[in-house]
Enzyme design. Structure first.
Site, PDB file in Angstrom:
ATOM      1  N   GLU A 226       0.898  -1.173   0.000  1.00 19.67           N
ATOM      2  CA  GLU A 226       0.000   0.000   0.000  1.00 19.67           C
ATOM      3  C   GLU A 226       0.924   1.207   0.000  1.00 19.67           C
ATOM      4  O   GLU A 226       1.519   1.537   1.026  1.00 19.67           O
ATOM      5  CB  GLU A 226      -0.858   0.025   1.264  1.00 19.67           C
ATOM      6  CG  GLU A 226      -1.624  -1.242   1.530  1.00 19.67           C
ATOM      7  CD  GLU A 226      -3.012  -1.226   0.917  1.00 19.67           C
ATOM      8  OE1 GLU A 226      -3.286  -0.332   0.101  1.00 19.67           O
ATOM      9  OE2 GLU A 226      -3.799  -2.119   1.245  1.00 19.67           O
TER      10      GLU A 226
HETATM   11  P1  NAD Z   1       8.535   4.486   4.794  1.00 13.95           P
HETATM   12  O1  NAD Z   1       8.629   3.734   3.519  1.00 13.95           O
HETATM   13  O2  NAD Z   1       9.614   5.439   5.137  1.00 13.95           O
HETATM   14  O3  NAD Z   1       8.442   3.473   6.031  1.00 13.95           O
HETATM   15  C1  NAD Z   1       7.409   2.511   6.148  1.00 13.95           C
HETATM   16  C2  NAD Z   1       7.880   1.378   7.030  1.00 13.95           C
HETATM   17  O4  NAD Z   1       8.929   0.668   6.370  1.00 13.95           O
HETATM   18  C3  NAD Z   1       8.427   1.799   8.386  1.00 13.95           C
HETATM   19  O5  NAD Z   1       7.966   0.902   9.369  1.00 13.95           O
HETATM   20  C4  NAD Z   1       9.945   1.669   8.181  1.00 13.95           C
HETATM   21  O6  NAD Z   1      10.644   1.427   9.364  1.00 13.95           O
HETATM   22  C5  NAD Z   1      10.019   0.470   7.256  1.00 13.95           C
HETATM   23  N1  NAD Z   1      11.233   0.381   6.451  1.00 13.95           N
HETATM   24  C6  NAD Z   1      11.976   1.390   5.944  1.00 13.95           C
HETATM   25  N2  NAD Z   1      13.024   0.904   5.234  1.00 13.95           N
HETATM   26  C7  NAD Z   1      12.934  -0.448   5.298  1.00 13.95           C
HETATM   27  C8  NAD Z   1      13.704  -1.522   4.761  1.00 13.95           C
HETATM   28  N3  NAD Z   1      14.799  -1.298   4.038  1.00 13.95           N
HETATM   29  N4  NAD Z   1      13.312  -2.782   5.007  1.00 13.95           N
HETATM   30  C9  NAD Z   1      12.206  -3.032   5.740  1.00 13.95           C
HETATM   31  N5  NAD Z   1      11.445  -2.066   6.285  1.00 13.95           N
HETATM   32  C10 NAD Z   1      11.782  -0.785   6.057  1.00 13.95           C
HETATM   33  O7  NAD Z   1       7.124   5.226   4.758  1.00 13.95           O
HETATM   34  P2  NAD Z   1       6.455   6.183   5.865  1.00 13.95           P
HETATM   35  O8  NAD Z   1       7.152   7.497   5.901  1.00 13.95           O
HETATM   36  O9  NAD Z   1       6.275   5.464   7.136  1.00 13.95           O
HETATM   37  O10 NAD Z   1       5.008   6.391   5.251  1.00 13.95           O
HETATM   38  C11 NAD Z   1       4.698   7.393   4.313  1.00 13.95           C
HETATM   39  C12 NAD Z   1       4.348   6.771   2.988  1.00 13.95           C
HETATM   40  O11 NAD Z   1       3.356   5.766   3.157  1.00 13.95           O
HETATM   41  C13 NAD Z   1       3.753   7.757   2.003  1.00 13.95           C
HETATM   42  O12 NAD Z   1       4.319   7.555   0.748  1.00 13.95           O
HETATM   43  C14 NAD Z   1       2.268   7.374   1.998  1.00 13.95           C
HETATM   44  O13 NAD Z   1       1.597   7.741   0.818  1.00 13.95           O
HETATM   45  C15 NAD Z   1       2.336   5.904   2.192  1.00 13.95           C
HETATM   46  N6  NAD Z   1       1.074   5.368   2.706  1.00 13.95           N
HETATM   47  C16 NAD Z   1       0.286   4.621   1.883  1.00 13.95           C
HETATM   48  C17 NAD Z   1      -0.923   4.131   2.329  1.00 13.95           C
HETATM   49  C18 NAD Z   1      -1.850   3.336   1.438  1.00 13.95           C
HETATM   50  O14 NAD Z   1      -2.771   2.735   1.959  1.00 13.95           O
HETATM   51  N7  NAD Z   1      -1.640   3.304   0.148  1.00 13.95           N
HETATM   52  C19 NAD Z   1      -1.341   4.407   3.635  1.00 13.95           C
HETATM   53  C20 NAD Z   1      -0.504   5.164   4.452  1.00 13.95           C
HETATM   54  C21 NAD Z   1       0.705   5.637   3.969  1.00 13.95           C
END
Ligand code: NAD
Length: 454
Positions: A226
């Site tokens: 997502e």
């Molecule tokens: P992010 O990608 O920075 O982090 C998300 C998660 O991934 C965190 O728990 C982080 O610790 C983990 N993570 C980061 N690097 C990783 C790796 N190399 N391996 C495994 N895990 C890792 O995103 P964020 O800042 O938490 O969220 C914002 C983004 O999420 C925005 O782009 C937003 O649009 C999206 N989002 C999408 C939905 C949807 O339903 N489509 C809902 C909410 C947020």
């Protein structure tokens, strides 16, 4: 790991982070507990989820305060999120038994044909911070009710809330070896990617999502992503009330400080109503109370992530350099915390990052268009495909646009809305797979086909 309050920059709490040893140990426990949890009758699993929902509601004040302190979300919006997310639990109560029970497809003839929906096993739920209740529930509650054990990694920006989920799920009756919380940042997420799990459900950025999909591809287990969006809204010239359209559009863009995956990220307005729309929009945005998230009147709090401030300020500068007009905002607010004034730009075009790249914050570009064709061309001009909205008095005219857009969700006269009754899914760089609806209930299962002969 230090949890910092984005409104003050002050430490809220320090948490111990998981390491390779604790991750392995927790996963082993989940692996040993999953099959027992799957044998708990479905009705009982649903009752446990209901109890969890009641516990959350009983603790609303404490939980909303915690969410506000660790993410900077205005307290009223934190309460709205928690009470709103309860509709997932109602959905599970009303629909899960129907969609998870076995299905007799052919009962007559020599061979009975039957589908049984079996849990995937132990799944990873690597999650985001912006709506931890909504996006968390979409995965871990539905996974649990289907009989999976869940390795939940909250975002490092919503870890205190993640630990509360664990506490209340356990209290509600989810066995301790069916749900675990993994605390830490990307390095702890990586450890889950290395582990031998049976499915990966990720909510977060396109960049991390694509990396995860590649990394776990070799395992050949289900992967759902997502991801982000650059969701367009088109306001047609036939809207009955331009001012009301502007107020609704502004809320879609600035609720939760624009930190919603389905926030309105760019607006196209028919040239005939453009000036009237922009005037009403800017007046509304300038009236938004900005400040302390704990003040019940606050609508705009700080950004959750400090690093996002620079990304958005860069987008604003890039737009202005290329000729955009700054209608309001454009700079930081206050002496402390990660605040940005809500920002409105006009005179924008698709050479500017603000119209092409996800902003995920309180900034919006509003572009004038001459007709529906031009709006459609611009709406389509994106690598994302999460949602798209059209405001119009004419359903047919709106649908003509919405039908031509490769998005998971289409809105007519509404926006920035998620319903548990409907699939939540993104196309292109917005993701893979489905949560919510009956499809999202079954997303956490393997169908097994039985061919039975007496
Ligand atoms: P992010 O990608 O920075 O982090 C998300 C998660 O991934 C965190 O728990 C982080 O610790 C983990 N993570 C980061 N690097 C990783 C790796 N190399 N391996 C495994 N895990 C890792 O995103 P964020 O800042 O938490 O969220 C914002 C983004 O999420 C925005 O782009 C937003 O649009 C999206 N989002 C999408 C939905 C949807 O339903 N489509 C809902 C909410 C947020």
């Amino acid at each position: 790991m230090d949890i910092i309050n984005p409104a003050t920059g002050q430490l809220v709490e320090s948490l111990p982070v998981d390491n390779a040893e604790s991750v392995n140990e927790k996963i082993k426990r989940l692996q040993s507990g999953q099959s027992k949890w799957a044998k708990v009758p479905l009705e009982e699993r649903i009752s446990i989820i209901s109890r969890f929902g009641n516990l959350v509601r009983e603790n609303l004040e404490e939980l909303s305060l915690l969410l506000s302190r660790e993410t900077g979300k205005p307290l009223q919006q934190a309460k709205n999120e928690i009470t709103g997310a309860h509709n997932r639990i109602v959905h599970i109560e009303t629909a899960a038994a129907k969609w998870l029970s076995q299905e007799m497809v052919t009962a007559d003839g020599p061979t009975r044909e039957l589908i049984v929906y079996e849990p995937l096993g132990v799944i990873a739920n690597i999650s985001a911070w912006n709506f931890p209740y909504n996006v968390g529930y979409n995965v871990f509650l539905y996974a649990l009710v289907a009989g999976n054990a869940v390795a939940y990694k909250p975002s490092e920006y919503a870890s205190l809330t993640g630990l509360k989920f664990r506490e209340l799920l356990w209290k509600a009756g989810v066995p301790e070896n069916a749900f675990e919380c993994f605390i830490g940042g990307p390095a702890v997420g990586e450890m889950l990617l290395e582990a031998d799990l049976d499915g990966y459900f990720f909510t977060g950025s396109y960049r991390t999502g694509k990396y995860i999909a590649k990394k776990v591809a070799e395992k050949l287990v289900p992967v759902q992503l997502e991801l982000g969006g650059k969701d367009p809204l088109y306001v047609m010239d036939d809207v009955l009330d331009v001012k009301q359209a502007a107020l609704n559009a502004a809320e879609g863009a600035f609720y939760n400080n624009g930190q919603s995956c389905c926030a309105v990220e760019r607006i196209y307005v028919h040239e005939r109503i453009f000036d009237e729309f922009v005037a009403a929009f800017v007046t509304e945005v300038e009236a938004y109370p900005i400040g302390d998230p704990l003040d019940p009147k606050t609508f705009i709090g700080p950004l959750t992530r400090k690093d996002q401030l620079d990304i958005i300020l860069d987008q604003i500068q890039d737009a202005i350099r290329q000729g955009a007009r700054l209608e309001t905002g454009g700079r930081r607010w206050g002496e402390k915390g990660f605040y940005l004034r809500p920002t409105v730009l006009t005179g924008v075009n698709h050479k500017m990052a603000v119209m092409k790249e996800e902003s995920f914050g309180p900034v919006i570009g509003i572009q004038s268009v001459a007709n529906d064709e031009e709006a459609l061309t611009l709406m389509k001009d994106t690598d994302y495909g999460l949602t798209a909205a059209v405001f119009s008095a004419n359903e047919k005219r709106a649908k003509n646009i919405l039908e031509q857009l490769p998005t998971g969700t289409a809105y007519w006269n509404c926006c920035d809305r998620v319903s548990p009754n409907l699939p939540w899914t993104g196309r292109k760089n917005s993701g893979l797979g489905v949560t919510l609806s009956h499809l999202g209930i079954r997303a956490f299962t393997h169908p097994k086909a039985y061919h039975l002969r007496d």
